[in-house]
Design an enzyme around this catalytic site. Structure first.
Site, PDB file in Angstrom:
ATOM      1  N   ASP A 263     -64.664 -22.966 -80.047  1.00 44.12           N
ATOM      2  CA  ASP A 263     -63.367 -22.883 -80.712  1.00 44.12           C
ATOM      3  C   ASP A 263     -63.205 -21.577 -81.495  1.00 44.12           C
ATOM      4  OD1 ASP A 263     -60.881 -24.201 -81.757  1.00 44.12           O
ATOM      5  OD2 ASP A 263     -61.943 -23.972 -83.658  1.00 44.12           O
ATOM      6  N   GLU A 300     -62.580 -19.665 -76.920  1.00 47.94           N
ATOM      7  CA  GLU A 300     -61.166 -19.559 -77.276  1.00 47.94           C
ATOM      8  C   GLU A 300     -61.036 -18.374 -78.216  1.00 47.94           C
ATOM      9  OE1 GLU A 300     -57.544 -21.683 -79.716  1.00 47.94           O
ATOM     10  OE2 GLU A 300     -59.618 -21.969 -80.307  1.00 47.94           O
TER      11      GLU A 300
END
EC number: 3.2.1.141
Length: 615
Positions: A263, A300
């Site tokens: 993330d 990401e």
């Protein structure tokens, strides 16, 4: 590469449990064992501030807490299971006893992934790993080859997206805990479906986060939207890095996870000689050698930086892939007309052509929204290094009202958008429910127990929507109703239009899996032409015969066009899939005849037509 140190409660059958914790600034550490003859064991201090002790009578299920300096009683920061909540005792588990049946499974390569992102709590009515197992046949039938599970690290309460996790090693108890996750992974592998797990190494949630009591896990050198950054390059950072390296290796080794989605890596601050992400890749490479299989690391990021995915020997970090937000933003702005917030940098038709041919739209260009030059050139990077979607948890859930694309565009446009994702050269990802046009929103929800924190979350959500022009009252993230409204209805079994949309997705996925031209799609094996005024895209895949010609009309008007005279010209083109057909809920079409090169044709509004070359 640093030498790793085991942490947490390590149970060995016949020997007992070794407890190890890193607490460099503490004078004394004890472990309180909640066994029948409750007892406290003093831990011995070792180099670099590690403390350790062996408890021969502490077996699986034993609850325990660490006591720091004879005063603070805290759960284990590397707890493998929090059976009660984030504030109470940790529990010993035995990773060695699970009966895996996937010894022949080696995972799938990136180019074969068709990813389905899901949230455990809202994907099924029950909101558990076990309940997902019951739905695997549906995913298999759709053609999905990988599920991507939003974070499952233990968070407060039982309603959360997962990005507020405070025990990275502990699998969320309300979902079914570590045993439930292993059962799900095993069941997916039996059906030849890979499992991607979303992990958060850029911040920790606020409630139940006791890391500061143990040591300098955070640094005030950098600030993130969540407060001080995790300490990846300041004093004592080797041991913070060790904590997260061990976490990543645990998911891959002990839970048989195939891939990790990392993330928001742009919020992992590290100016050291070897970036955290590069060293993570090196430790995973070592595990690959030990296990005899490959593991995929996907990042990401919003930086449009190929350094993440370039090989280590070329100065990169060696990750396998990254999320490619530009593609989502270009599609979204073109089909919805939205231009608020970060969407102000998008909405130009030529950006769609650029995203297909060169990947990053912002490849050294000035971003009006960010007020700075952004990005690097990704033209030479293979398409399989980029994951694309038209919807995901962020792009839907970070809207004030959580509307899916279903609420924003026509039924016909949903099919055209599906084609843009599944017929692109990139790795496609669907967001749960999009395949049939789920109408329930996906909202932001939490279940914190700290009243002040709940109020802070409510205020934070309101501030976040300053950029967006969505109207109405933001749903209360703490409310159970907000969570329940976000659950899938699975209404396609009784709704004809939704059933047709799902069948259309199935056909597109089947085509992606079986068409020779799409076996290994990549940018050099494509021709892209765009009629900007008409919003008509001509996308020709020519990696292997027969070539595929995909024509998209992403305007809301009928358009006249002609097959472009390409280097693949020759032979005729036979229609094999048309979104306007009545089988897919369309109005019917006359485009069923074989077409010659440069033939003219009429395109219905919001449509996609796929042709196969006939030699």
């Amino acid at each position: 590469m640093s030498i790793l140190r085991k942490i947490g409660a390590d149970y060995t059958p016949g020997r007992g449990t070794t407890f190890t914790v890193w607490a460099p600034e503490v004078e004394q550490v004890e472990v309180s064992l909640h066994t029948p003859n409750k007892k406290r064991l003093k831990l011995q201090r070792e180099a670099f501030g590690y403390w350790t002790a062996l408890a021969e009578d502490a077996g699986p299920g034993t609850r325990y807490m660490f006591t720091l300096n004879g005063e603070k009683e805290r759960p284990d920061p590397a707890s493998l299971f929090q059976p009660d909540d984030v504030h109470k005792a940790s529990a010993v588990i035995d990773h060695s006893h699970f009966n895996w049946t996937d010894k022949n499974w080696k995972g799938l390569p990136l180019e074969q992934l068709i990813i389905y992102e899901l949230h455990v709590g809202t994907f099924t009515e029950e909101g558990t790993f076990e309940a997902i197992i019951q739905k695997i046949p549906e995913l298999k039938d759709l053609g999905i080859t990988a599920i991507e599970i939003m974070p499952v690290a233990q968070f407060p309460g039982n309603r959360n997206w997962g990005y507020d996790g405070v025990y990275p090693f502990a699998t969320q108890e309300s979902y079914g805990g570590p045993e439930g996750l292993k059962k799900l992974v095993n069941a997916c592998h039996e059906q030849e479906i890979s499992v991607v797990l979303d992990v958060v190494y850029n911040h920790m949630g606020p409630e139940g986060n006791y890391l500061n009591d143990y040591g300098p896990y955070f640094t005030d050198k950098y600030h993130t939207p969540w407060g001080n950054a995790l300490n990846f390059d300041d004093a004592h950072s080797d041991h913070v890095r060790n904590f997260f390296f061990q976490n990543a290796l645990m998911w891959l080794r002990d839970f048989h996870i195939d891939a990790l989605r990392l993330d928001a890596v742009h919020a992992i601050y590290d100016t050291g000689a070897k970036h955290f992400l590069q060293e993570l890749r090196e430790h995973v490479n070592q595990l690959e050698e030990q296990e005899g299989r490959n593991y995929i690391l996907t990042a990401e990021t919003d930086l449009s930086d190929v350094r993440l995915i370039n090989p280590i020997e070329k100065g990169g970090y060696g990750l396998d892939a990254q999320w490619f937000d530009d593609y989502h933003h270009v599609i979204h702005t073109l089909v919805t007309g939205e231009q608020e917030g970060y969407y102000e940098d998008y909405g130009k038709p030529e950006q769609l052509k650029k995203a297909l041919e060169h990947t990053f739209v912002y490849n050294g260009l000035y971003s009006e929204h960010r007020k700075k030059t952004l990005g690097t050139d990704a033209t030479a990077n293979p398409a399989q290094q980029f994951v694309v979607c038209s919807q995901n948890h962020d792009q839907v859930g970070n809207r004030m009202l959580g509307e899916r694309l279903t609420q924003l565009v026509s039924f016909e446009m949903l099919k055209a958008v599906a084609g843009l994702v599944l017929l692109s050269p990139y790795v496609p990802m669907l967001f749960m429910g999009e395949e049939y046009g789920e109408e329930n929103p996906f909202l932001y929800f939490v279940s914190h127990t700290d009243k002040d924190l709940v109020e802070a979350v409510r205020k934070g959500r309101k501030a976040e929507f300053a950029y967006f022009a969505s109207k109405g009252e933001a749903p209360d993230p703490q409310s159970e109703e907000t969570f329940n409204r976000s659950k899938l209805q699975r209404s396609y079994t009784s709704n004809e239009k939704q059933k047709q949309l799902r069948e259309f997705y199935k056909q597109l996925i089947q085509l992606r899996k079986t068409a020779p031209a799409l076996a290994k799609p990549d940018k050099p094996n494509m021709e892209v032409n765009l009629e900007e005024e008409k919003l008509v895209l001509h996308l020709i895949h020519k990696g292997a015969a027969p070539n595929l010609y995909c024509i998209f009309n992403i305007s809301n008007q009928p358009q006249e066009t002609a097959l472009v005279n390409t280097t693949t010209a020759g032979g005729n083109w036979k229609p094999i899939l048309n979104s306007a057909d009545t089988a897919w809920g369309g109005g019917g079409t006359g485009n069923g005849e074989v077409l010659k090169a440069e033939a003219s044709l009429s395109l219905p509004p919001a449509s996609v037509l796929i042709l196969e070359q006939q030699r």
